[in-house]
Write an enzyme that holds these catalytic residues in place. Structure first.
Site, PDB file in Angstrom:
ATOM      1  N   TYR A 102      -0.612  -0.315  10.320  1.00  0.00           N
ATOM      2  CA  TYR A 102      -0.955  -0.845   9.001  1.00  0.00           C
ATOM      3  C   TYR A 102       0.179  -0.576   8.019  1.00  0.00           C
ATOM      4  O   TYR A 102       0.627  -1.482   7.296  1.00  0.00           O
ATOM      5  CB  TYR A 102      -2.249  -0.207   8.510  1.00  0.00           C
ATOM      6  N   SER A 148       0.853  -1.184   0.000  1.00  0.00           N
ATOM      7  CA  SER A 148       0.000   0.000   0.000  1.00  0.00           C
ATOM      8  C   SER A 148       0.888   1.232   0.000  1.00  0.00           C
ATOM      9  O   SER A 148       2.044   1.175   0.458  1.00  0.00           O
ATOM     10  CB  SER A 148      -0.890   0.001   1.251  1.00  0.00           C
TER      11      SER A 148
END
Length: 312
Positions: A192, A166
């Site tokens: 994350y 990501s």
């Protein structure tokens, strides 16, 4: 076969931001290849599995909920005409489940797509082994799966591993001395991002160690797609012009998984159909590119060794 580094030739393809899985795989026949896609009951995982099956691959969905997996497999079979879509129980937060799944795998594995993930859990949550849950699911479970399936990947005689990362990785290097947030304040998006940096490092080190076995790994930023991943963030916040459909979001994943344009290429990070630019500072919000710390060979080797120790 050696991995090509981003500091050398940057790979570009005819595909871009709006390309779809159908466009990327057009004309390719994947008959005879076996693929495993984790987290395939929704979103990008379902579209990745569907696209590979439509191109002729035998596809196994690695999922926590076998009932939901069977429903997805039936939908994929119905839409593609494939009779070679299977389901296996795989809970990446449970290392016993990962071991059982890998032990039950029979035969070669040509394509492994480490797609499953969780994002921005609002409260610090740990596995029974004490691991922070985002790191455990997004990276450590996939690391355990990938290394356990090494013999099957090697038997394929030219396997590819795709790990979903990501652009959140840009703001969060791996903090080796506090992987489980026992000293740092827990930040949902920071944790994350750290797990997504780890996923890139997995691709770097897997390629270094396994290229001689015919196994190459790359990482991908799929972009902004409205999926269940954003359940803890209040929905997708990316500007509308930067959003993608599932078919667009999974396009780079299947490019890395199956396209001959990626023959011989490993240890890299891709987005929007091309290898990402190597940055020297964080980009503007919602910007692209890859951070040097995510491709650093020393970081990659250290993380691999750390992960092996955590699995003991």
């Amino acid at each position: 076969m050696n991995a090509l580094t981003p500091s050398k030739t940057r790979l570009t393809t005819p595909f871009g931001f709006a390309s779809t899985t159908g466009e990327v795989l057009a004309g390719l026949d994947l008959t005879g290849r076996r693929a495993l896609v984790t987290g395939a009951t929704s979103g990008l995982g379902t579209e990745t599995a569907r696209a590979l099956a439509a191109a002729g691959a035998e596809v196994v969905l690695g999922v926590r909920d076998v009932g939901a997996g069977r429903h997805t497999a039936a939908e994929i079979a119905g839409s593609t005409g494939s009779t070679r879509v299977g389901v296996g129980r795989l809970d990446l937060a449970d290392l016993g489940s990962v071991r059982d799944f890998a032990a039950g795998w029979d035969g070669p594995l040509h394509i492994l797509v480490n797609n499953a993930g969780i994002m921005a859990l609002p409260e610090l949550t740990r596995t029974p082994q004490g691991r922070e849950l985002q790191f455990a699911v997004n990276f450590l479970g996939h690391f355990a799966l990938t290394t356990a399936l090494h013999p099957a990947l090697a038997r394929a005689g030219g396997a590819r591993v795709v790990s979903l990362s990501s652009n959140a990785h840009l703001y969060a290097p791996v903090v080796f001395d506090d992987l489980d947030h026992r000293f740092r304040p827990y930040q949902p998006l920071g944790a994350y991002g750290e797990s997504k940096t780890a996923d890139v490092l997995l691709a770097v080190e897997a390629t270094r160690r396994w290229a001689g076995d015919g196994i190459l790994a790359n990482a991908v930023n799929p972009g902004a797609i409205a999926t269940n991943l954003q359940r803890h963030t209040g929905g997708l916040r990316t500007p509308p012009e930067r959003r993608k459909s599932a078919a667009q979001g999974a396009a780079t994943s299947v490019l890395l998984a199956a396209s001959p344009l990626l023959d011989g290429v490993g240890g890299r990070y891709f987005e929007d159909g091309d290898e990402a630019a190597l940055l020297d500072q964080a980009p503007p919000l919602f910007g692209g590119g890859v951070a040097p710390f995510a491709l650093d060979p020393g970081n990659a080797e250290r993380l691999w060794d750390t992960a092996l120790a955590l699995l003991r």
